[in-house]
Design an enzyme around this catalytic site. Sequence first.
Site, PDB file in Angstrom:
ATOM      1  N   GLU A 194      -9.994   2.473   3.541  1.00  0.00           N
ATOM      2  CA  GLU A 194     -10.261   2.134   2.141  1.00  0.00           C
ATOM      3  C   GLU A 194     -10.154   0.617   1.932  1.00  0.00           C
ATOM      4  O   GLU A 194     -11.063  -0.023   1.407  1.00  0.00           O
ATOM      5  CB  GLU A 194      -9.255   2.859   1.247  1.00  0.00           C
ATOM      6  CG  GLU A 194      -9.385   2.529  -0.230  1.00  0.00           C
ATOM      7  CD  GLU A 194      -8.260   3.132  -1.047  1.00  0.00           C
ATOM      8  OE1 GLU A 194      -8.422   3.226  -2.276  1.00  0.00           O
ATOM      9  OE2 GLU A 194      -7.205   3.483  -0.473  1.00  0.00           O
ATOM     10  N   HIS A 195      -9.037   0.046   2.330  1.00  0.00           N
ATOM     11  CA  HIS A 195      -8.816  -1.400   2.263  1.00  0.00           C
ATOM     12  C   HIS A 195      -8.682  -1.926   3.691  1.00  0.00           C
ATOM     13  O   HIS A 195      -7.965  -1.345   4.499  1.00  0.00           O
ATOM     14  CB  HIS A 195      -7.526  -1.738   1.508  1.00  0.00           C
ATOM     15  CG  HIS A 195      -7.445  -1.139   0.145  1.00  0.00           C
ATOM     16  ND1 HIS A 195      -6.781   0.053  -0.120  1.00  0.00           N
ATOM     17  CD2 HIS A 195      -7.934  -1.566  -1.040  1.00  0.00           C
ATOM     18  CE1 HIS A 195      -6.869   0.330  -1.414  1.00  0.00           C
ATOM     19  NE2 HIS A 195      -7.562  -0.637  -1.998  1.00  0.00           N
ATOM     20  N   ASP A 218      -7.042  -5.257  -6.279  1.00  0.00           N
ATOM     21  CA  ASP A 218      -6.538  -4.200  -7.153  1.00  0.00           C
ATOM     22  C   ASP A 218      -6.568  -4.620  -8.618  1.00  0.00           C
ATOM     23  O   ASP A 218      -6.656  -3.769  -9.508  1.00  0.00           O
ATOM     24  CB  ASP A 218      -5.102  -3.836  -6.768  1.00  0.00           C
ATOM     25  CG  ASP A 218      -5.040  -2.891  -5.586  1.00  0.00           C
ATOM     26  OD1 ASP A 218      -6.074  -2.316  -5.226  1.00  0.00           O
ATOM     27  OD2 ASP A 218      -3.942  -2.725  -5.012  1.00  0.00           O
ATOM     28  N   GLN A 250       0.833  -1.202   0.000  1.00  0.00           N
ATOM     29  CA  GLN A 250       0.000   0.000   0.000  1.00  0.00           C
ATOM     30  C   GLN A 250       0.867   1.251   0.000  1.00  0.00           C
ATOM     31  O   GLN A 250       0.587   2.224  -0.699  1.00  0.00           O
ATOM     32  CB  GLN A 250      -0.917  -0.019   1.219  1.00  0.00           C
ATOM     33  CG  GLN A 250      -2.164   0.829   1.060  1.00  0.00           C
ATOM     34  CD  GLN A 250      -3.034   0.346  -0.089  1.00  0.00           C
ATOM     35  OE1 GLN A 250      -3.220  -0.840  -0.278  1.00  0.00           O
ATOM     36  NE2 GLN A 250      -3.549   1.265  -0.875  1.00  0.00           N
ATOM     37  N   HIS A 265       2.437   3.056  -3.262  1.00  0.00           N
ATOM     38  CA  HIS A 265       1.652   3.875  -4.190  1.00  0.00           C
ATOM     39  C   HIS A 265       2.250   5.271  -4.331  1.00  0.00           C
ATOM     40  O   HIS A 265       2.469   5.759  -5.434  1.00  0.00           O
ATOM     41  CB  HIS A 265       0.196   3.982  -3.710  1.00  0.00           C
ATOM     42  CG  HIS A 265      -0.655   2.825  -4.121  1.00  0.00           C
ATOM     43  ND1 HIS A 265      -1.079   2.650  -5.418  1.00  0.00           N
ATOM     44  CD2 HIS A 265      -1.166   1.797  -3.415  1.00  0.00           C
ATOM     45  CE1 HIS A 265      -1.816   1.553  -5.489  1.00  0.00           C
ATOM     46  NE2 HIS A 265      -1.883   1.018  -4.285  1.00  0.00           N
ATOM     47  N   HIS A 302     -50.416  24.254  -4.600  1.00  0.00           N
ATOM     48  CA  HIS A 302     -50.374  22.804  -4.376  1.00  0.00           C
ATOM     49  C   HIS A 302     -51.772  22.305  -3.983  1.00  0.00           C
ATOM     50  O   HIS A 302     -52.270  21.305  -4.510  1.00  0.00           O
ATOM     51  CB  HIS A 302     -49.398  22.458  -3.241  1.00  0.00           C
ATOM     52  CG  HIS A 302     -47.958  22.457  -3.639  1.00  0.00           C
ATOM     53  ND1 HIS A 302     -47.305  23.576  -4.067  1.00  0.00           N
ATOM     54  CD2 HIS A 302     -47.043  21.447  -3.654  1.00  0.00           C
ATOM     55  CE1 HIS A 302     -46.034  23.276  -4.334  1.00  0.00           C
ATOM     56  NE2 HIS A 302     -45.860  21.972  -4.089  1.00  0.00           N
TER      57      HIS A 302
END
Length: 420
Positions: free
Chosen positions: A318-319, A352, A250, A253, A411
């Site tokens: 996220e993960h 991924d 991770q 990245h 209305h």
Amino acid sequence: MKALKTPKSSSIQQDHELIETVAGIVKQVQLEGDQAVMELTKKFDGIDTGSIRVSSQEIKNAYNLVEKATIEHLQYAAAQIKFFAEKQLECLKSVEVASNVAGVTLGHRLIPVKSCGAYIPGGRYPLPSSALMSIITAKVAGVKRVAACCPPSREHQAIHPAVLVAMDIAGADEVYLMGGAQAIAAYTYGTQTIDKVDLIVGPGNKFVNEAKRQVMGAVGIDSLAGPSEVLIIADESAVPEYVAIDLLAQCEHDPSARGILVTTSEKLVAEVEALLKQYVDMLPTGQTAAKAWEDNGHILLVDDLEEAIAVANELAPEHLEVQTSKDDEVSKALTNYGSLFIGKYTPVSFGDYVSGTNHILPTAGTAKYSNGVWVGTFIKTSFYQKVSAEGAKNLSAACMHLASVEGLCAHQKSVALRVE
């Protein structure tokens, strides 16, 4: 709970210079169209392009620049992503039911958005997998026009051929050579070459993210993505080598990526920290990963798995990986995550690329209320009702009363004219 390692900074600061820079780019593209996109591509990417749109011949030529094995594995990944997206679509149904009020029919229709723009990042590395994730899912959802864009590769002076091949395998209808905030602006407002889209999906750098924030409302967006992150819940049964490499996977990245280890085992922490140093020296991306871990790495020692679950649900990563002696039990108690990876043989890497779930996911705690890209991202659930004369009479008293309470006389009258 005890923090054995904390990130240097956990807050996200608002960058006023970034906001102003992106606002200027968006305005320039809105006013100048194609010319602005090409000028900005030359300015930021160092590529002088004569055209924004990538021709079908250029896409065909890309196949000759990519290894056969890469093409075959992209096709394999595409098949897995399409399979899961189709299964998701099967869960979505149109509805039409008779109301419990006589003469009233209620329903909803599932309507794909007409067009979307897929943004494929192209910064540090080519990311053909991201092309598959966004484009395939949109096409399965029924989007008629899917445009795809990516910034140029300096090596190729064009979109990286592997990304072009992935765009083609995924089924993109149009491909554009552009990136950054200017691409988001072009998708939003259109240019002489590009028709504007209804929805933009796909992650990008801070300029892309800020541009999506600024144009949101003029166009739909999937989410505002922050730095990528993984949280690993592990106990004494976890394999230290797996935990260490998954954290680095991770962190490689970019320097802003975030790795978090939540564990019940102090022994595991010592083993993982030693392995991290060992692996960093072995990996070509080791220095990037080391920087991200040094700045953003987080290790929490908890008393038990129940506390680990509470931490994960609060951070909403996220993960989220689970590597424990009670994987299924722990996983069922987890509620806030972008994508969940259960068991020691399930690294984030599978998600991924090839397992079939989408890797465009919520970050920075937004998994508490949102989810990743899926077929539903591209489908509107639009309601309808059909009311007969009998139904109008049955609904009228309550409707007219509530309209009068709110002071909306027209209305009230719109119902009265039909029943009186």
